[in-house]
Scaffold this active site. Structure first.
Site, mmCIF file in Angstrom:
data_model
loop_
_atom_site.group_PDB
_atom_site.id
_atom_site.type_symbol
_atom_site.label_atom_id
_atom_site.label_comp_id
_atom_site.label_asym_id
_atom_site.label_seq_id
_atom_site.Cartn_x
_atom_site.Cartn_y
_atom_site.Cartn_z
ATOM 1 N N LYS A 271 -3.731 3.468 -11.985
ATOM 2 C CA LYS A 271 -2.449 3.764 -12.683
ATOM 3 C C LYS A 271 -2.653 3.892 -14.307
ATOM 4 O O LYS A 271 -2.083 4.531 -14.832
ATOM 5 C CB LYS A 271 -1.445 2.681 -12.181
ATOM 6 C CG LYS A 271 -1.020 2.989 -10.849
ATOM 7 C CD LYS A 271 -0.241 1.629 -10.619
ATOM 8 C CE LYS A 271 -0.994 0.688 -9.956
ATOM 9 N NZ LYS A 271 -1.832 0.961 -8.924
ATOM 10 N N HIS B 193 -18.651 32.957 -32.458
ATOM 11 C CA HIS B 193 -19.683 31.856 -33.017
ATOM 12 C C HIS B 193 -19.513 31.335 -34.224
ATOM 13 O O HIS B 193 -20.383 31.173 -35.218
ATOM 14 C CB HIS B 193 -21.089 32.698 -32.956
ATOM 15 C CG HIS B 193 -21.846 33.317 -31.732
ATOM 16 N ND1 HIS B 193 -22.328 32.619 -30.876
ATOM 17 C CD2 HIS B 193 -21.269 34.381 -31.130
ATOM 18 C CE1 HIS B 193 -22.379 33.376 -29.503
ATOM 19 N NE2 HIS B 193 -22.179 34.711 -29.680
ATOM 20 N N LYS C 82 -6.992 13.804 -51.422
ATOM 21 C CA LYS C 82 -7.125 14.258 -49.955
ATOM 22 C C LYS C 82 -5.956 14.433 -49.421
ATOM 23 O O LYS C 82 -4.959 13.733 -49.481
ATOM 24 C CB LYS C 82 -8.132 13.070 -49.376
ATOM 25 C CG LYS C 82 -9.459 12.871 -49.927
ATOM 26 C CD LYS C 82 -10.176 14.429 -49.466
ATOM 27 C CE LYS C 82 -10.670 14.364 -48.061
ATOM 28 N NZ LYS C 82 -11.269 13.323 -47.483
ATOM 29 N N SER D 156 -6.165 9.695 -48.398
ATOM 30 C CA SER D 156 -7.297 8.720 -48.394
ATOM 31 C C SER D 156 -7.172 7.429 -49.355
ATOM 32 O O SER D 156 -6.439 7.633 -50.234
ATOM 33 C CB SER D 156 -8.547 9.463 -49.018
ATOM 34 O OG SER D 156 -9.572 8.707 -49.368
ATOM 35 N N GLU E 16 -6.692 15.896 -35.777
ATOM 36 C CA GLU E 16 -8.023 15.357 -35.319
ATOM 37 C C GLU E 16 -7.595 14.166 -34.313
ATOM 38 O O GLU E 16 -8.502 14.011 -33.348
ATOM 39 C CB GLU E 16 -8.685 14.549 -36.716
ATOM 40 C CG GLU E 16 -9.151 15.403 -37.581
ATOM 41 C CD GLU E 16 -9.593 14.880 -38.969
ATOM 42 O OE1 GLU E 16 -9.467 13.661 -39.187
ATOM 43 O OE2 GLU E 16 -10.114 15.592 -39.848
ATOM 44 N N ASN F 207 0.675 -1.240 0.060
ATOM 45 C CA ASN F 207 0.064 0.021 0.107
ATOM 46 C C ASN F 207 0.879 1.292 0.053
ATOM 47 O O ASN F 207 0.475 2.483 -0.903
ATOM 48 C CB ASN F 207 -1.020 0.018 1.151
ATOM 49 C CG ASN F 207 -2.128 -1.195 1.026
ATOM 50 O OD1 ASN F 207 -1.985 -1.788 0.110
ATOM 51 N ND2 ASN F 207 -2.604 -1.014 2.383
#
Length: 474
Positions: A330, A161, A288, A282, A295, A115
């Site tokens: 952990k 916005h 692409k 892609s 991301e 502990n």
């Protein structure tokens, strides 16, 4: 070890074998083995403390310390063999130490519990990770400042916005993230202080029955203080919660940075071009250039928020003392350290290598004619009109421009005068983007002089924190 023939640390009072599924469920060595270095270091310090408590003599302690060093070398060289009975890193190290030096290894655990042992290990582990994490935060800050300094004349639309709001400098946008990261850096330092509290000597929950010098142990291991209550010491996980909170918020800041750059690297904005080193393609669309790196930074913020929530949920219903549930503390910590470390490193690379499309940003400012609407309202305020009435009058100007399909600068003066006699030919002077930016010269504003002052203060902050880290992420 005790008398168990199978090597377990606790089986003396048991007469039945553990269910194999239970044994697998209980085993944690696959996750906590990365604590081997700090576990061995703390055990060596504890062996020396046992000499002071007259549990070991000097020769015995040296054999234990030497044996532990050999165990550490086996881990370092990849030669350490995990066995089925190795529940966790503590069991594995002690089992191997017994194989190397015999029954003497059994004395090492005198007065100590897993502990207080695991709490010591985790605190040592996290203390070692904070300096390199700090360095990575500073690395991203440095990349931001360097880019900002090169764009003290680059104008862009500022957004609220996600709608064009007022013109700002690109350097001003960048510096907004410097100060977010600076708060992260400050919080990390506060957390570091609370991590450096030594629980070794707390035992299972009631303290150590032998005359262990806890203050000396703490000093040897680099702690700044000792825990004041043994029951609290072995059951609290506040510093892990704090770290997960820190990690989640730091990742959220990087996620917001990533979100802007994802938008601005898209063809619809084309404000920046990301280096190919941080993009992927892609499998079906050859054209692409996907900002997958950004991301992933954004996505991993969700995972860290989940880790924080999971630990808080785990702790909220536990009774006092150690409970096996705490084994789950952990994995989230290790994931958080590695995630933030990697994300900070990658984000710095993205910022340093991206190409800023100055012309495209300026075009976007020109298209968004309403960006200067607030300038017109301020113009009327300077003429003595209350701001709320100025706001309404400029709204009428915008409606008139919409009806005539013209820009603010193209609306005839007589149309302005119909709305308010306070509009005079000098209003054309306020309908200038760079002049509008320069007027925001108060501290913290977007004027070139104000951003330059931000950069000066930022570089001073970086110099203050410029210290070499002590250890890489384990």
């Amino acid at each position: 070890m005790d008398a168990n023939s199978d090597g377990r640390l606790w089986g003396g009072r048991f007469s039945k074998a553990v269910d194999p599924i239970m044994e697998e469920f209980n085993t944690f060595i696959g996750t906590d083995r990365r604590l081997y270095a700090v576990d061995i270091r703390a055990s060596q310090a504890y062996a020396r403390a046992l000499v002071g408590a007259e549990v070991l003599d000097g020769a015995e302690a040296e054999r234990i310390i030497s044996g532990l060093a050999q165990v550490g070398e086996e881990f370092e060289q990849g030669d350490f063999e995990i066995k089925p009975t190795d529940e966790d890193i503590h069991t594995a190290v002690e089992r191997r130490l017994t194989e190397l030096i015999g029954p003497l290894a059994g004395k090492l655990h005198t007065g100590r519990s897993r502990n207080d042992q695991v709490m010591t290990d985790i605190r040592l582990y996290l203390s070692a990770q904070i300096p390199p994490l700090r360095e990575r935060v500073q690395g991203l800050q440095s990349a931001i400042v360097d880019q900002a300094e090169g764009h003290l004349d680059t104008v862009m639309p500022g957004f609220t916005h996600l709608q064009p709001a007022q013109p700002i400098l690109f350097g001003h946008w960048l510096m907004a993230f410097f100060w977010k990261l600076q708060r992260d850096l400050d919080r990390l330092s506060e957390l570091e202080h609370r991590t450096r509290d030594c629980p070794l000597g707390a035992g299972a929950l009631a303290g150590n029955p032998f005359d262990i010098d806890r203050e000396a142990l703490a000093r040897e291991l680099g702690f700044s203080s000792i825990s004041e209550n043994s029951l609290d010491a072995i059951s609290e996980r506040d510093f892990i919660v704090e770290f997960l909170s820190w990690a989640a918020l730091a990742q959220v800041h990087m996620s917001r940075l990533a979100e802007d750059l994802i938008l601005w690297s898209s063809p619809g904005f084309a404000f920046v071009e990301l280096d190919e080193a941080y993009c992927t393609g892609s499998s079906i669309m050859p054209q692409k250039r996907n900002p997958d790196t950004l991301e992933l930074i954004r996505g991993k913020a969700a995972g860290l928020i989940g880790r924080l929530t999971a630990l808080l949920s785990l702790l909220k219903g536990l009774p006092s003392g150690y409970n096996k549930d705490l084994q789950e503390d952990k994995e989230g910590l290790f994931v958080a350290v590695e995630t933030v470390f990697t994300s900070l490193t990658i984000a710095a690379g993205v910022i340093r290598s991206m190409i800023v499309n100055v012309e495209r940003m300026e075009q976007a400012v020109g298209i968004s004619d309403g960006l200067l609407a607030t300038e017109l309202a301020d113009y009327l305020v300077r003429k003595g009109e209350p701001f709320r009435r100025s706001h309404a009058l400029v709204g009428k100007v915008l409606r008139r421009c919409g009806a005539r399909s013209c820009r603010l600068s193209e609306l005839p003066m007589d149309e302005y005068r119909k709305i308010s006699p306070l509009f005079e030919p000098d209003l054309k002077e306020v309908l200038d983007v760079r002049a509008a930016i320069s007027r925001r010269s108060v501290p913290g504003g977007t004027a070139p002089a104000a951003v330059r002052e931000q950069i000066r203060k930022a570089r001073a902050k970086l110099r203050m924190w410029d210290k070499p880290h002590r250890q890489q992420v384990i």
